[in-house]
Design a protein around this motif. Structure first.
Motif, PDB file in Angstrom:
ATOM      1  N   ARG A   1     -13.070  -0.861  -0.533  1.00  0.00           N
ATOM      2  CA  ARG A   1     -14.447  -0.794  -0.023  1.00  0.00           C
ATOM      3  C   ARG A   1     -14.610  -1.493   1.327  1.00  0.00           C
ATOM      4  O   ARG A   1     -15.577  -2.192   1.573  1.00  0.00           O
ATOM      5  CB  ARG A   1     -15.447  -1.357  -1.054  1.00  0.00           C
TER       6      ARG A   1
ATOM      7  N   ARG B   1      -9.697  -7.480  -3.808  1.00  0.00           N
ATOM      8  CA  ARG B   1      -9.691  -6.048  -4.110  1.00  0.00           C
ATOM      9  C   ARG B   1      -8.319  -5.431  -3.842  1.00  0.00           C
ATOM     10  O   ARG B   1      -7.873  -4.542  -4.576  1.00  0.00           O
ATOM     11  CB  ARG B   1     -10.767  -5.338  -3.292  1.00  0.00           C
TER      12      ARG B   1
ATOM     13  N   ARG C   1       0.840  -1.213   0.000  1.00  0.00           N
ATOM     14  CA  ARG C   1       0.000   0.000   0.000  1.00  0.00           C
ATOM     15  C   ARG C   1       0.867   1.251   0.000  1.00  0.00           C
ATOM     16  O   ARG C   1       0.622   2.189  -0.778  1.00  0.00           O
ATOM     17  CB  ARG C   1      -0.924  -0.016   1.218  1.00  0.00           C
TER      18      ARG C   1
ATOM     19  N   SER D   1     -13.696  -0.553   5.686  1.00  0.00           N
ATOM     20  CA  SER D   1     -13.457   0.595   6.555  1.00  0.00           C
ATOM     21  C   SER D   1     -11.968   0.770   6.852  1.00  0.00           C
ATOM     22  O   SER D   1     -11.178  -0.174   6.745  1.00  0.00           O
ATOM     23  CB  SER D   1     -14.225   0.432   7.870  1.00  0.00           C
ATOM     24  N   LYS D   2     -11.604   1.994   7.245  1.00  0.00           N
ATOM     25  CA  LYS D   2     -10.234   2.263   7.657  1.00  0.00           C
ATOM     26  C   LYS D   2      -9.853   1.378   8.845  1.00  0.00           C
ATOM     27  O   LYS D   2      -8.712   0.902   8.940  1.00  0.00           O
ATOM     28  CB  LYS D   2     -10.094   3.740   8.033  1.00  0.00           C
TER      29      LYS D   2
ATOM     30  N   ALA E   1      -8.656   2.200   1.902  1.00  0.00           N
ATOM     31  CA  ALA E   1      -9.950   1.712   2.385  1.00  0.00           C
ATOM     32  C   ALA E   1     -11.052   2.018   1.382  1.00  0.00           C
ATOM     33  O   ALA E   1     -11.937   1.183   1.136  1.00  0.00           O
ATOM     34  CB  ALA E   1     -10.273   2.334   3.741  1.00  0.00           C
ATOM     35  N   ASP E   2     -10.997   3.191   0.784  1.00  0.00           N
ATOM     36  CA  ASP E   2     -12.007   3.546  -0.218  1.00  0.00           C
ATOM     37  C   ASP E   2     -11.907   2.645  -1.441  1.00  0.00           C
ATOM     38  O   ASP E   2     -12.926   2.215  -2.001  1.00  0.00           O
ATOM     39  CB  ASP E   2     -11.823   5.011  -0.645  1.00  0.00           C
ATOM     40  N   VAL E   3     -10.677   2.332  -1.844  1.00  0.00           N
ATOM     41  CA  VAL E   3     -10.471   1.513  -3.041  1.00  0.00           C
ATOM     42  C   VAL E   3     -10.981   0.082  -2.820  1.00  0.00           C
ATOM     43  O   VAL E   3     -11.636  -0.498  -3.696  1.00  0.00           O
ATOM     44  CB  VAL E   3      -8.982   1.496  -3.436  1.00  0.00           C
TER      45      VAL E   3
ATOM     46  N   ARG F   1      -4.055   4.928   4.343  1.00  0.00           N
ATOM     47  CA  ARG F   1      -5.039   3.921   4.750  1.00  0.00           C
ATOM     48  C   ARG F   1      -6.448   4.333   4.350  1.00  0.00           C
ATOM     49  O   ARG F   1      -7.262   3.488   3.937  1.00  0.00           O
ATOM     50  CB  ARG F   1      -4.973   3.705   6.266  1.00  0.00           C
ATOM     51  N   GLU F   2      -6.748   5.625   4.473  1.00  0.00           N
ATOM     52  CA  GLU F   2      -8.076   6.106   4.096  1.00  0.00           C
ATOM     53  C   GLU F   2      -8.330   5.898   2.603  1.00  0.00           C
ATOM     54  O   GLU F   2      -9.400   5.420   2.198  1.00  0.00           O
ATOM     55  CB  GLU F   2      -8.230   7.586   4.449  1.00  0.00           C
ATOM     56  N   GLU F   3      -7.329   6.234   1.785  1.00  0.00           N
ATOM     57  CA  GLU F   3      -7.478   6.069   0.333  1.00  0.00           C
ATOM     58  C   GLU F   3      -7.594   4.590  -0.042  1.00  0.00           C
ATOM     59  O   GLU F   3      -8.414   4.209  -0.889  1.00  0.00           O
ATOM     60  CB  GLU F   3      -6.277   6.696  -0.371  1.00  0.00           C
TER      61      GLU F   3
END
Length: 279
Positions: A45, A68, A30, A47-48, A41-43, A37-39
């Motif tokens: 799908r 994913r 990563r 949670s952080k 987590a979005d990718v 981590r936030e980005e």
């Protein structure tokens, strides 16, 4: 809880070297990809919090997470291969795993139960009834994981013929008809079949009994191959492994008294057979 099952808030496995390694590789990939981590987590799908738990080796990654993450981090195949090597005990609460490891090697295992049929004696239909009635509710995947863990534990009864298993079960556990008549009929047939094995003793504590040494709750006792005794007591949201010889001795005394208070083996089986015939 039902015999060490994982509830919705207790499903994360205890950390292991393989989990920590998988987490470290995920974090390294990563960071190499330049994602926070936030980005990330979005990718993927998730949670952080889930991403952090996986990277710190505290959580078993969901198969969807692995797929994913692979797609997001270059499709090298590293995470898929690493995921196949993860060590875990799915479906078992963290506070139950130490007892489960002792249980797997025990030479003597005694169980008194007043709430539900012990996991080692359950049928699939009975166990699934317990899982589907848990609150907060479990999803289908959680139920499947819990049943897989329960089915694996149940193998002890047949795979360890030199282990002495003893069960004292309250009469009302069968009379309650958990899951309905068909589930109870199958359960009684299963328990009666297991009672035919030389290493398994099943006694029934009758509903009408003026003196009862087990009114304080369920008891599990086991003897290890080096002849040490441990006890385990489980409540609504956790369990307690007891190693203090003085405390274990107290529970041994209570269990021994209950063996004299419960119906003898032959009478216990006769009662179970009568209950089976009444269904």
């Amino acid at each position: 809880m039902v015999d060490g099952a994982v509830g919705p808030g207790g499903g994360e496995p205890e950390s292991s070297d393989s989990l920590r390694t998988f987490g470290a590789v995920t974090q390294a990939l990563r960071e190499h990809a330049g994602l926070s981590r936030e980005e990330f987590a979005d990718v993927v799908r998730f949670s952080k919090h889930t991403v952090a738990s996986v990277e710190l080796g505290r959580r078993m990654p969901d198969p969807a997470f692995v797929e994913r993450a692979e797609e997001a981090l270059g499709n090298t195949g590293a995470l898929r291969k690493a995921a196949g090597c993860l060590a875990r005990q799915p479906g078992l609460a963290a506070w139950f795993r130490q007892w489960a490891r002792l249980e797997a090697a025990a030479i003597t295992l005694y169980t008194y139960e007043c709430r539900l049929i012990p996991g080692l004696l359950q049928t699939e239909a009975y166990a699934r009834t317990l899982f589907t009635e848990q609150l907060p509710p479990l999803d289908d995947q959680q139920i499947e994981v819990q049943w897989a863990a329960r089915a694996e534990r149940k193998k002890l009864l047949r795979n360890r013929p030199n282990t002495a298993f003893g069960f004292i079960l309250e009469e009302h556990l069968f009379r309650r008809r958990t899951g309905g008549v068909d589930v109870t009929r199958e359960l009684l047939d299963h328990v009666l079949e297991l009672a035919e094995l030389r290493n398994i003793e099943i006694q029934v504590m009758p509903t009408e009994r003026e003196s009862h040494a087990g009114l304080a709750g369920p008891i599990q006792l086991l003897e290890t191959p080096d002849n040490k005794w441990f006890a385990y007591c489980e409540g609504q949201r956790g369990g307690l492994l007891i190693s203090d010889p003085k405390e274990v001795s107290v529970l041994q005394q209570r269990y021994a008294r209950m063996r004299s208070q419960a119906l003898p083996l032959k009478d216990s089986l006769s009662l179970l057979q009568r209950m089976r015939g009444d269904l």
